[in-house]
Design a protein around this motif. Structure first.
Motif, PDB file in Angstrom:
ATOM      1  N   VAL A 150     -25.554  15.508  22.821  1.00 42.97           N
ATOM      2  CA  VAL A 150     -25.552  17.094  22.817  1.00 42.97           C
ATOM      3  C   VAL A 150     -25.943  17.544  24.247  1.00 42.97           C
ATOM      4  CG1 VAL A 150     -25.927  19.058  21.713  1.00 42.97           C
ATOM      5  CG2 VAL A 150     -25.917  17.034  20.395  1.00 42.97           C
ATOM      6  N   LEU A 151     -24.962  18.142  25.134  1.00 42.43           N
ATOM      7  CA  LEU A 151     -25.379  19.096  26.096  1.00 42.43           C
ATOM      8  C   LEU A 151     -25.363  20.489  25.504  1.00 42.43           C
ATOM      9  CD1 LEU A 151     -22.836  17.498  28.824  1.00 42.43           C
ATOM     10  CD2 LEU A 151     -25.298  16.513  28.039  1.00 42.43           C
ATOM     11  N   GLU A 152     -25.657  21.320  26.673  1.00 44.52           N
ATOM     12  CA  GLU A 152     -25.874  22.949  26.363  1.00 44.52           C
ATOM     13  C   GLU A 152     -24.821  23.498  25.689  1.00 44.52           C
ATOM     14  OE1 GLU A 152     -28.068  26.714  27.589  1.00 44.52           O
ATOM     15  OE2 GLU A 152     -28.522  25.032  28.639  1.00 44.52           O
ATOM     16  N   HIS A 153     -23.427  23.047  26.124  1.00 44.44           N
ATOM     17  CA  HIS A 153     -22.395  23.737  25.919  1.00 44.44           C
ATOM     18  C   HIS A 153     -21.155  22.947  25.424  1.00 44.44           C
ATOM     19  CE1 HIS A 153     -23.400  27.812  27.614  1.00 44.44           C
ATOM     20  NE2 HIS A 153     -23.892  27.028  28.382  1.00 44.44           N
ATOM     21  N   LYS A 154     -21.730  21.400  25.074  1.00 45.76           N
ATOM     22  CA  LYS A 154     -20.604  20.492  24.635  1.00 45.76           C
ATOM     23  C   LYS A 154     -21.375  19.457  24.055  1.00 45.76           C
ATOM     24  CE  LYS A 154     -16.282  18.702  26.606  1.00 45.76           C
ATOM     25  NZ  LYS A 154     -15.529  18.891  27.749  1.00 45.76           N
ATOM     26  N   LEU A 155     -20.760  18.806  23.030  1.00 44.79           N
ATOM     27  CA  LEU A 155     -20.951  17.564  22.240  1.00 44.79           C
ATOM     28  C   LEU A 155     -19.944  16.454  22.757  1.00 44.79           C
ATOM     29  CD1 LEU A 155     -22.322  19.880  20.437  1.00 44.79           C
ATOM     30  CD2 LEU A 155     -21.999  18.030  18.642  1.00 44.79           C
ATOM     31  N   TYR A 156     -20.273  15.228  22.803  1.00 44.20           N
ATOM     32  CA  TYR A 156     -19.583  14.073  23.197  1.00 44.20           C
ATOM     33  C   TYR A 156     -19.675  13.159  22.025  1.00 44.20           C
ATOM     34  CZ  TYR A 156     -18.561  15.599  27.923  1.00 44.20           C
ATOM     35  OH  TYR A 156     -18.437  16.386  28.987  1.00 44.20           O
ATOM     36  N   VAL A 157     -18.808  12.667  21.476  1.00 49.03           N
ATOM     37  CA  VAL A 157     -18.924  11.619  20.328  1.00 49.03           C
ATOM     38  C   VAL A 157     -18.262  10.357  20.765  1.00 49.03           C
ATOM     39  CG1 VAL A 157     -18.098  11.175  17.781  1.00 49.03           C
ATOM     40  CG2 VAL A 157     -18.549  13.564  18.509  1.00 49.03           C
ATOM     41  N   TYR A 158     -19.066   9.203  20.800  1.00 49.01           N
ATOM     42  CA  TYR A 158     -18.703   7.985  21.163  1.00 49.01           C
ATOM     43  C   TYR A 158     -18.568   6.964  19.835  1.00 49.01           C
ATOM     44  CZ  TYR A 158     -19.771  10.039  25.748  1.00 49.01           C
ATOM     45  OH  TYR A 158     -20.004  10.739  27.033  1.00 49.01           O
ATOM     46  N   ASN A 159     -17.898   5.958  20.126  1.00 46.36           N
ATOM     47  CA  ASN A 159     -17.720   4.696  19.015  1.00 46.36           C
ATOM     48  C   ASN A 159     -19.143   3.845  19.586  1.00 46.36           C
ATOM     49  OD1 ASN A 159     -16.786   3.222  16.990  1.00 46.36           O
ATOM     50  ND2 ASN A 159     -15.974   1.844  18.507  1.00 46.36           N
ATOM     51  N   PHE A 160     -19.808   3.364  18.584  1.00 45.17           N
ATOM     52  CA  PHE A 160     -20.978   2.812  18.887  1.00 45.17           C
ATOM     53  C   PHE A 160     -20.594   1.281  19.353  1.00 45.17           C
ATOM     54  CE2 PHE A 160     -25.488   3.471  17.193  1.00 45.17           C
ATOM     55  CZ  PHE A 160     -25.950   2.529  18.376  1.00 45.17           C
ATOM     56  N   LEU A 163     -18.552   1.977  22.939  1.00 49.95           N
ATOM     57  CA  LEU A 163     -18.979   3.327  23.861  1.00 49.95           C
ATOM     58  C   LEU A 163     -17.762   3.949  24.197  1.00 49.95           C
ATOM     59  CD1 LEU A 163     -21.850   2.211  25.996  1.00 49.95           C
ATOM     60  CD2 LEU A 163     -21.775   2.903  23.751  1.00 49.95           C
ATOM     61  N   LYS A 164     -16.571   3.849  23.656  1.00 53.48           N
ATOM     62  CA  LYS A 164     -15.308   4.822  23.909  1.00 53.48           C
ATOM     63  C   LYS A 164     -15.811   6.228  23.565  1.00 53.48           C
ATOM     64  CE  LYS A 164     -12.018   1.087  24.228  1.00 53.48           C
ATOM     65  NZ  LYS A 164     -10.593   0.663  23.629  1.00 53.48           N
ATOM     66  N   LEU A 165     -15.286   7.045  24.402  1.00 55.70           N
ATOM     67  CA  LEU A 165     -15.341   8.467  23.912  1.00 55.70           C
ATOM     68  C   LEU A 165     -14.303   8.888  22.672  1.00 55.70           C
ATOM     69  CD1 LEU A 165     -16.617  11.423  24.372  1.00 55.70           C
ATOM     70  CD2 LEU A 165     -14.856  11.748  26.149  1.00 55.70           C
ATOM     71  N   LEU A 166     -14.674   9.470  21.707  1.00 56.42           N
ATOM     72  CA  LEU A 166     -13.469   9.668  20.569  1.00 56.42           C
ATOM     73  C   LEU A 166     -13.124  11.144  20.454  1.00 56.42           C
ATOM     74  CD1 LEU A 166     -15.051   7.266  17.931  1.00 56.42           C
ATOM     75  CD2 LEU A 166     -13.076   6.974  19.424  1.00 56.42           C
ATOM     76  N   HIS A 167     -14.315  11.983  20.710  1.00 54.75           N
ATOM     77  CA  HIS A 167     -14.181  13.492  20.507  1.00 54.75           C
ATOM     78  C   HIS A 167     -15.070  14.268  21.529  1.00 54.75           C
ATOM     79  CE1 HIS A 167     -12.422  12.327  16.567  1.00 54.75           C
ATOM     80  NE2 HIS A 167     -13.540  11.745  16.374  1.00 54.75           N
ATOM     81  N   GLN A 168     -14.695  15.322  21.971  1.00 53.95           N
ATOM     82  CA  GLN A 168     -15.216  16.540  22.828  1.00 53.95           C
ATOM     83  C   GLN A 168     -15.263  17.624  21.841  1.00 53.95           C
ATOM     84  OE1 GLN A 168     -14.820  16.421  26.976  1.00 53.95           O
ATOM     85  NE2 GLN A 168     -13.266  14.698  26.539  1.00 53.95           N
ATOM     86  N   ILE A 169     -16.487  18.347  21.707  1.00 53.11           N
ATOM     87  CA  ILE A 169     -16.408  19.733  20.881  1.00 53.11           C
ATOM     88  C   ILE A 169     -17.348  20.557  21.863  1.00 53.11           C
ATOM     89  CG2 ILE A 169     -17.573  20.714  18.944  1.00 53.11           C
ATOM     90  CD1 ILE A 169     -17.404  18.050  17.547  1.00 53.11           C
ATOM     91  N   GLU A 170     -16.729  21.829  22.005  1.00 55.05           N
ATOM     92  CA  GLU A 170     -17.417  22.871  22.830  1.00 55.05           C
ATOM     93  C   GLU A 170     -18.055  23.642  21.876  1.00 55.05           C
ATOM     94  OE1 GLU A 170     -16.868  23.441  26.007  1.00 55.05           O
ATOM     95  OE2 GLU A 170     -15.201  22.001  26.437  1.00 55.05           O
ATOM     96  N   THR A 171     -19.142  24.347  22.308  1.00 54.84           N
ATOM     97  CA  THR A 171     -20.273  25.075  21.483  1.00 54.84           C
ATOM     98  C   THR A 171     -20.696  26.335  22.110  1.00 54.84           C
ATOM     99  OG1 THR A 171     -22.316  24.122  22.227  1.00 54.84           O
ATOM    100  CG2 THR A 171     -20.898  22.851  20.389  1.00 54.84           C
ATOM    101  N   LEU A 172     -21.184  27.323  21.658  1.00 57.95           N
ATOM    102  CA  LEU A 172     -21.916  28.120  22.015  1.00 57.95           C
ATOM    103  C   LEU A 172     -23.190  27.679  22.897  1.00 57.95           C
ATOM    104  CD1 LEU A 172     -22.016  31.254  22.075  1.00 57.95           C
ATOM    105  CD2 LEU A 172     -23.394  31.257  20.079  1.00 57.95           C
ATOM    106  N   ALA A 173     -23.957  28.206  23.649  1.00 63.30           N
ATOM    107  CA  ALA A 173     -25.267  27.799  24.276  1.00 63.30           C
ATOM    108  C   ALA A 173     -25.921  27.258  23.244  1.00 63.30           C
ATOM    109  CB  ALA A 173     -25.614  28.817  25.252  1.00 63.30           C
ATOM    110  N   ASN A 174     -26.563  26.141  23.538  1.00 65.91           N
ATOM    111  CA  ASN A 174     -27.193  25.368  22.545  1.00 65.91           C
ATOM    112  C   ASN A 174     -28.296  24.578  23.090  1.00 65.91           C
ATOM    113  OD1 ASN A 174     -27.897  23.915  20.192  1.00 65.91           O
ATOM    114  ND2 ASN A 174     -26.381  22.468  20.323  1.00 65.91           N
ATOM    115  N   PRO A 175     -29.263  25.443  23.778  1.00 66.25           N
ATOM    116  CA  PRO A 175     -30.578  24.826  24.344  1.00 66.25           C
ATOM    117  C   PRO A 175     -31.396  23.934  23.488  1.00 66.25           C
ATOM    118  CG  PRO A 175     -30.805  27.142  24.019  1.00 66.25           C
ATOM    119  CD  PRO A 175     -29.517  26.929  23.654  1.00 66.25           C
TER     120      PRO A 175
END
Length: 413
Positions: A150-160, A163-175
């Motif tokens: 989880v970053l402040e404006h984005k989430l990355y979902v990886y396969n365990f 480690l391949k990236l599966l999803h990216q999700i934009e969010t409101l500012a999420n400090p």
């Protein structure tokens, strides 16, 4: 703002069946966490930077100014510690009790910057994966099959496993790095802030369904899911109300009141049988609420298949919720003036807490449910409490155990 990540691996991941356990003596040997990065630190001045539960609340991880430590909750015991000279970790995320950890360095860590996630295999005593980002990592969440950064404006979902990236999700500012996952193997549900104030985004990945819930008027301060991901509990930055939602259709099932004055909510926890909810805040009180959500069996929801879940989603009507809400009156006390709810402000008709435990107000606490009718609490001042509550009469909880865990000299054997 577009964020990108860099991923590196070291000979891939171990198959899950080979993951060790923190209860195994050959994994628990104290000492350096790899060479030359982590070494024994002789200083006794240890500051607690972070504390977080594992997925079933049986353990918690403490990120310190000199490394990290893992503690077992029942019975309370330091399981192991890792010390280093370069600084501490602000995020230490466990994967149940296995040997895999996600680590993020604190700002003062000269070797591990706060924009890098290390996937550490303590069995092999080496880093088996690494994620680097352009901005600071706010939180990391683990499932047996997924890694969520989880970053402040984005989430990355990886396969365990790869480690391949599966999803990216934009969010409101999420400090605060707000994000929670379901942990039953049959469901994969993710909850995070949406793109609007007070909104929660629910991803039912197994069903390929996304739901937006307008949970509060103010910004989301805290959220949590049940193990199966079918129920969501939220609090806002006002900190007065906690709301419980059905994640399949977004319907609000119950609302309880922590208090009237604004408060900062530090944590929300649901008991495994979904009978109780615990809330900790800066007011120095842990509140326990009785939930009216009906549960057919302790683990009945874990047997819900994706097809059954989709069928439940398609029954999106008020009548379909009758089975989720208990017809019995809530055990939470209400105002004696609730008969005037049409005239008086809303808080007179609110459900107030069923049981309470009072703590010093000068520190941050997180709470969780342990064995039957007991609550465990970890404070950022290095304190651990275990207390019990009367499931019939509620009221003030009784303290059963108190430990200053940062000051213990006992090391794992």
């Amino acid at each position: 703002m577009t964020m990108s990540s860099t991923v590196s691996t070291s000979q891939g991941f171990l198959p899950q069946a080979r993951h060790g356990s923190f209860e195994s003596s050959n994994v628990l040997a104290s000492g350096s966490l790899g060479q030359p990065e982590l070494e024994s630190n002789g200083s006794n001045e240890v500051e607690l930077i972070s504390a977080s539960w594992n997925q079933d609340y049986g353990c918690f991880a403490a990120g310190t100014s000199h490394g990290f430590r893992i503690y077992n909750c029942e019975p309370f015991k330091e399981t192991f510690r890792r010390d280093l000279k370069s600084g501490g970790f602000k995020i230490v995320e466990m994967l149940f009790r296995c040997n895999i950890l996600a680590l993020v360095g604190a700002d003062a860590n000269s070797q591990y910057p706060p924009n890098k996630v290390l996937i550490w295999d303590d069995h092999q005593s080496r880093c088996i994966g690494e994620f680097s980002f352009r901005s600071e990592v706010r939180s990391v969440k683990l499932r047996r099959d997924r890694i969520v950064v989880v970053l402040e404006h984005k989430l990355y979902v990886y396969n365990f496993m790869d480690l391949k990236l599966l999803h990216q999700i934009e969010t409101l500012a999420n400090p605060r790095g707000l994000c929670c996952l379901s942990h039953d193997s049959n469901t994969f549900v993710l909850a995070c802030p949406g793109l609007h104030r007070g909104q929660v985004r629910i991803e039912h990945f197994g069903l390929n369904v996304m739901k937006l819930i307008n949970a509060h008027d103010s910004h989301i301060a805290c959220l949590t899911l049940t193990m199966d991901g079918l129920l969501l509990a939220t609090a806002s930055t006002r900190g007065t109300l906690i709301r419980i939602f059905n994640t399949m259709d977004g319907t609000r099932l119950q609302e309880v009141r922590r208090g009237v004055d604004r408060a900062e909510i530090y944590g929300i926890a649901l008991s495994r049988n979904v009978q109780w909810l615990a809330v900790s805040s800066d007011k120095g009180t842990v509140h326990i609420f009785s939930l009216r959500v009906r549960v057919a069996g302790e683990d009945s929801s874990s047997h819900l298949s994706p097809a059954q879940g989709l069928a439940l989603l398609e029954q999106n009507s008020s009548s379909s919720l009758d089975g989720l809400i208990s017809p019995s009156t809530s055990a939470n006390p209400g105002s004696s003036l609730s008969f005037m709810r049409g005239v008086l402000p809303r808080y007179f008709s609110s459900e107030w807490s069923f049981a309470q435990f009072h703590l010093p107000e000068d520190t941050q606490y997180i709470a969780a449910f342990a064995s039957q009718n007991t609550v465990i609490i970890v404070g950022m001042n290095g304190s651990f409490y275990r207390c019990s509550f009367d499931p019939v009469h509620g009221g003030q909880m009784l303290q059963q155990e108190y430990v200053r865990f940062l000051q213990t000299e006992s090391r794992p054997g």
